[in-house]
Scaffold this active site. Structure first.
Site, PDB file in Angstrom:
ATOM      1  N   ASP A 124       1.182  -1.094  -0.139  1.00  0.00           N
ATOM      2  CA  ASP A 124      -0.270  -0.121  -0.123  1.00  0.00           C
ATOM      3  C   ASP A 124       1.114   1.567  -0.421  1.00  0.00           C
ATOM      4  O   ASP A 124       1.485   1.094   0.115  1.00  0.00           O
ATOM      5  CB  ASP A 124      -1.205  -0.209   1.304  1.00  0.00           C
ATOM      6  CG  ASP A 124      -2.234   0.617   1.071  1.00  0.00           C
ATOM      7  OD1 ASP A 124      -2.226   1.771  -0.596  1.00  0.00           O
ATOM      8  OD2 ASP A 124      -3.079   0.716   1.706  1.00  0.00           O
TER       9      ASP A 124
HETATM   10  C1  BGC Z   1      -4.815   3.876   0.169  1.00  0.00           C
HETATM   11  C2  BGC Z   1      -5.173   2.295  -0.817  1.00  0.00           C
HETATM   12  C3  BGC Z   1      -5.103   3.285  -2.402  1.00  0.00           C
HETATM   13  C4  BGC Z   1      -3.612   3.278  -2.471  1.00  0.00           C
HETATM   14  C5  BGC Z   1      -3.169   3.861  -3.914  1.00  0.00           C
HETATM   15  C6  BGC Z   1      -3.815   4.694   0.241  1.00  0.00           C
HETATM   16  O1  BGC Z   1      -3.715   5.313   0.243  1.00  0.00           O
HETATM   17  O2  BGC Z   1      -4.871   2.702   1.639  1.00  0.00           O
HETATM   18  O3  BGC Z   1      -6.605   1.656  -1.056  1.00  0.00           O
HETATM   19  O4  BGC Z   1      -5.805   1.943  -3.258  1.00  0.00           O
HETATM   20  O5  BGC Z   1      -3.242   5.007  -1.792  1.00  0.00           O
HETATM   21  O6  BGC Z   1      -3.634   5.133  -4.339  1.00  0.00           O
END
Ligand code: BGC
Length: 734
Positions: free
Chosen positions: A294
């Protein structure tokens, strides 16, 4: 806010999509030969790559910030074209094609970049939030929405979406409950699998199909006290019987990738967790795609108190099985040294690269690296997509109360439409709304105005929060001049989603005061609730004649609401998450264990211990009569099969869709089990007066077992109950 200058480094030429790579040229190296098996091509390409080229594949950069205010990309002046992936935030395929051309033509091996994006509940045609989609109990329809989302994304230059989120979530204070399918592992499994299949299609290399990403692996929904990014205490028992199940189903459905989670899972953060990423996912489930971190979750291993520095964070993450680093930009500077020092093996690097290349080959990126650049009018907000958006929104809405059959309204009713949400557009889109825009939304006022014969009178009454009650008088006047008040209450789009925890699930007092004020007009009040989480309705529901939960319904929210209010559509949504009376009841969910003492013992002294609206609940404009629940046999061997049946009759005079929910209960087990567990459901249209027999074919090992602490199913002999509504049948496993 840091802004990217990425495009400064890209020659923005117009892409020639016809110039795909000719796969049949005999002089081409095997990895460029589309006729060879993917594994042969992967191995050939891998054998030609230097360590630096391999490491480059493990990095995902970001094209600036995405639509999540928390996520700001690094400043990238000149992006190296050898990178594995780009988090892509442009509106069309033009800059993708330009960047891809650099990867294909300016690098030694011509490895295409995979472009990822958060298409969560639609790209530009925004559908109801995932929590709402789960309340439709219609995974096929959710799948149709995901198809639209995939096609719109694909023609905007996206190969890969960070969706579906299949985190089981039982704390509505956590803003991200909006992004998943609710509190039940089985429901999340079914919707997750349907969504994966819809995004990816049968063959990911077909135009319009994109790779999916199950997230957040794993247990993110168990966040303590509903705060974001925090510790989660998850026993192996809960990990296997609750949190891992939807991921397992998604992997079985073919999900190409997974995203490791932010949360610290009982001492080992998701992004450094060897057990979950390697032992379970890659070894036990034999997943051969890749895991992406993530956003910044490798770096966060330092903040979480695990890694003392960036280099160690990288070492922990890659060795645990984390293949691609999202946006941290830490793999690139540290991996080579870690390999040289023997802290990371080249085998592990090869394994990670192999997984990423495999997905790129399966997506057909080597043969079709560029995406056809179509005008917006041919690729977004198409009429049939909007029709799907409306249909899905209708099916997600849950009628919580309907005293004296106040709904549906006659089309000639004089409606006073009141409340801060009545004319709002953005708030109907919810969080993570892709490239969705307020201007695309048909709001409640417009939707209702088009449906009613008499003009709809409007008064905002007040804002979402604060103390300004000066609009109340006008609202009461408008209410007094009407036959019925439709009061639109709820949450702003920014009140749920990532980094949007709330300490209370009650609406701001101002909104409750507005309800009390308009009640004084003496007219029936229908409350429409738009929100990204369960709401405390203790003061709202008793004061209203009807309550319709519309969630955050997307671009066609207004027309969908109107169809339900005037009875053109019969509400068929059912809660997929418990609505507590108060915040103090949290966590509260239907599939809890039996307490040690029965009766009133152990209950709260000051508030009820049961929910206000339970999982599975929802009213209809018609009534359904359930016949007896029968089993093809009341005994079965562990490897046998039993069919359970129940006949349901639509006993009213309106057509409707009914969802039969099949639960099981194992009353006594060496490892205690939940009081009931959803194992099957089916939604069908029943015409007025029509009867239909619903069936559940029970496979004991699949449906009656629990998982041990290593995830193996355990089926005990003895009695089980099959439950539908208040019907119960005993089944003995011999
Ligand atoms: C979130 C994810 C997301 C990623 C990319 C993160 O802050 O937890 O769910 O896919 O960002 O944008």
């Amino acid at each position: 806010m840091r802004k990217t200058l990425l495009l400064a480094g890209i020659a923005l030429c117009c892409a020639d999509v016809s110039s795909t790579v000719d796969a049949k040229t005999p002089s081409l190296p095997p990895y460029k030969d589309a006729g060879l098996p993917v594994e042969t091509r992967v191995e050939d390409l891998l054998s030609r790559m230097t360590l630096q080229e391999k490491i480059a594949q493990l990095n995902q950069y970001s094209l600036g910030s995405n639509d999540n205010v928390n996520n700001n990309g690094e400043i990238v002046n000149v992006l190296p074209p050898e990178i594995g992936s780009l988090l892509y935030t442009a509106d069309d395929a033009v800059s993708r094609n330009a960047m891809q051309r650099r990867a294909m033509e300016e690098t030694r091996l011509g490895i295409p970049i995979i472009f990822g994006y958060d298409t969560i509940h639609g790209y530009r045609t925004i559908f109801p939030i995932p929590l709402a989609q789960g309340a439709s109990w219609n995974p096929d329809l959710a799948g149709e929405a995901a198809r639209v989302a995939a096609i719109e994304s694909y023609y905007a230059g996206i190969d890969w979406t960070f969706s579906p989120m299949v985190d089981v979530a039982r704390d509505p204070r956590w803003g991200r409950v909006a992004e998943g399918y609710g509190e039940d592992p089985y429901l999340a499994s079914v919707f997750g699998a349907a969504t994966v299949e819809a995004y990816q299609g049968g063959d990911m290399s077909e135009p319009g199909n994109i790779a999916s990403c199950l997230k957040h692996y794993v247990g993110y929904g168990a966040s303590e006290a509903g705060r974001d990014y925090v510790y989660t205490e998850i026993s192996r028992q809960s990990l296997w019987n609750t949190y891992l199940l939807p991921f397992e189903a998604g992997v079985k459905a073919g999900a190409a990738t997974l995203m490791s989670s932010f949360n610290d899972i009982s001492g080992i953060p998701g992004s450094a967790n060897h057990y979950t990423m390697t032992e379970v996912l890659k070894e036990k489930w034999a997943h051969d795609g890749f895991v992406v971190s993530d956003w910044n979750s490798v770096l966060q291993l330092i903040d979480q108190g695990m890694a003392p520095d960036e280099k160690t964070a990288v070492e922990y993450a890659i060795n645990a099985g984390l293949d691609m680093d999202m946006v941290d930009n830490l793999y690139m500077p540290h991996l080579e040294a870690l390999v040289k020092e023997g802290r990371v093996s080249e085998d592990r690097i090869d394994d990670a690269v192999r997984r990423i290349l495999r997905v790129k080959f399966r997506l057909g990126l080597f043969e079709h690296p560029y995406v056809e650049e179509k005008p917006e009018s041919e690729r977004i907000l198409l009429p049939e997509s909007l029709e799907t958006a409306k249909e899905l929104a209708v099916e997600t809405m849950v009628l919580l109360k309907n005293e004296n059959g106040i709904l549906p309204l006659e089309p000639d009713t004089k409606v006073a439409l009141i409340g801060p949400l009545a004319k709002s557009r953005m708030d109907l889109l919810g969080s993570w709304r892709g490239r969705g825009r307020g201007e695309d939304v048909v709001n409640i006022y417009d939707g209702l105005s088009r449906a009613m014969e008499k003009p709809v009178e409007y008064a905002a009454g007040c804002d979402f929060e604060g103390s300004d009650t000066t609009g109340f008088a006008e609202a009461v006047k408008t209410a007094s001049a009407s036959d019925v008040v439709v009061l639109c209450l709820g949450e702003k789009y920014s009140w749920s989603g990532e980094n949007a925890s709330r300490s209370t699930i009650a609406l701001p007092q101002l909104q409750e005061q507005l309800l009390a004020a308009v009640k004084r007009a003496g007219k029936p009040v229908v409350v429409l609730l738009s929100n990204g989480r369960p709401i405390d309705l203790t003061r709202i529901s008793p004061a209203a004649d009807a309550v319709l939960e519309i969630w955050q319904p997307g671009v066609m929210g207004g027309p969908a609401v109107a169809d339900i209010l005037i009875g053109k559509a019969n509400p068929s949504g059912r809660l997929n998450i418990t609505f507590p009376y108060t915040t103090g009841q949290i966590p509260i969910y239907y599939n809890h264990r039996s307490p040690a003492r029965k009766g009133t013992q152990g209950r709260y002294q000051d508030i009820p211990s049961t929910p206000m609206y339970e999982f599975g609940y929802g009213l209809s404009y018609t009534s359904y009569d359930y016949g007896p629940l029968t089993l093809s046999s009341d005994t079965c061997s562990a490897d046998g099969k039993i069919t359970a049946s129940i006949t349901v009759t639509n006993s009213g005079d309106i057509d409707g869709k009914e969802t039969v929910q099949w639960y099981i209960c194992d009353p006594y087990s060496k490892t205690t089990r939940p009081v009931k567990e959803l194992k099957h459901f089916e939604k069908k249209l029943l015409r007025a007066g029509e009867s239909c027999t619903f069936e559940f074919e029970i496979d004991p090992l699949r449906d009656l077992s629990f998982r041990d602490t290593e995830g193996n199913p355990v089926l005990e002999s003895g009695d089980y109950y099959i439950i539908v509504k208040d019907r119960k049948a005993r089944l003995t496993i011999e």
